[in-house]
Motif scaffolding. Structure first.
Motif, PDB file in Angstrom:
ATOM      1  N   ASN A   1       0.702  -1.287  -0.254  1.00 14.56           N
ATOM      2  CA  ASN A   1       0.104  -0.012   0.356  1.00 14.56           C
ATOM      3  C   ASN A   1       0.408   1.449  -0.539  1.00 14.56           C
ATOM      4  N   GLY A   2       0.463   2.398  -0.731  1.00 11.72           N
ATOM      5  CA  GLY A   2       1.471   3.825  -1.411  1.00 11.72           C
ATOM      6  C   GLY A   2       2.712   3.410  -2.015  1.00 11.72           C
TER       7      GLY A   2
ATOM      8  N   LYS B   1       4.781   3.363  -4.624  1.00 12.18           N
ATOM      9  CA  LYS B   1       5.136   3.377  -6.342  1.00 12.18           C
ATOM     10  C   LYS B   1       6.105   3.034  -7.057  1.00 12.18           C
TER      11      LYS B   1
ATOM     12  N   GLU C   1       0.780   4.556  -8.812  1.00 17.17           N
ATOM     13  CA  GLU C   1       1.051   4.034  -7.123  1.00 17.17           C
ATOM     14  C   GLU C   1       0.100   2.761  -6.742  1.00 17.17           C
TER      15      GLU C   1
ATOM     16  N   THR D   1      -2.225   0.477  -4.161  1.00 14.54           N
ATOM     17  CA  THR D   1      -3.155   0.849  -2.686  1.00 14.54           C
ATOM     18  C   THR D   1      -3.666  -0.693  -2.427  1.00 14.54           C
TER      19      THR D   1
END
Length: 185
Positions: free
Chosen positions: A135-136, A138, A148, A150
């Motif tokens: 998660n998060g 890049k 990105e 998620t």
């Protein structure tokens, strides 16, 4: 013993020289036959190895629009090469969800570079398996931008809002089927 070695070396040299002779295609071209046509890596026929990312996409009825876009953008050979690649492969339904006329405009010859940029935005260099998506995070794409990741509470993974709905390993990387076309800003 020296004479046998010299003889073997001479025979080996002749075999190498014979292998460097003109091919049938070259002979036909020089004799007024059809011109030699050069094909890229995608033109190599190999039914024995595991399929590469392009071969998998071609064999999927849900990715015919992606395959057409790869051909129009002249991006098939690049994704047929050794890689390794991670490809986010939008389904036909994802392409259908684009605003009306978008796909028709992108597949015009004068927009080939723009289409290729969008397709490169769906490719990461290296193999990223589902467990690599945090998660998060890049991740840099082949066009020099980034997407990105998620991960929601159910463990579903999204790339710029496109949900990964399936994963297929290929001989030159991995494909993550997504439900959205990723369009760079």
């Amino acid at each position: 013993m020296k004479e046998i070695s010299k003889t073997l070396l001479w025979i080996l040299s002749l075999a190498v020289l014979a292998g460097c002779g003109t091919s049938e295609t070259q002979s036909q071209a020089s004799a007024g036959g059809s011109a030699v046509q050069h094909v890229g890596q995608s033109g190599v026929k190999d039914d024995q190895s595991n399929p590469n990312v392009v071969q998998i996409a071609v064999s999927s009825k849900d990715h015919s629009t992606l395959v057409t876009a790869l051909k129009v953008a002249d991006y098939v050979d690049a994704l047929t090469n050794v890689g390794p690649f991670t490809v986010f492969a939008p389904t036909n339904a994802a392409f259908d969800a684009l605003p009306a006329g978008t796909l028709e405009t992108l597949t015009k010859k004068e927009n080939q570079r723009k289409l290729r940029d969008i397709l490169e935005y769906h490719v990461l260099l290296g193999v990223y398996k589902p467990g690599d998506f945090v998660n998060g995070r890049k991740m840099g794409t082949a066009d020099g931008r980034s997407v990105e990741v998620t991960v929601d509470g159910n463990g579903d993974v999204f790339i710029n809002g496109g949900k990964i709905i399936g994963t297929v390993e290929a001989s030159n990387g991995i494909i993550h089927v997504i439900d959205k076309v990723l369009v760079p800003n």
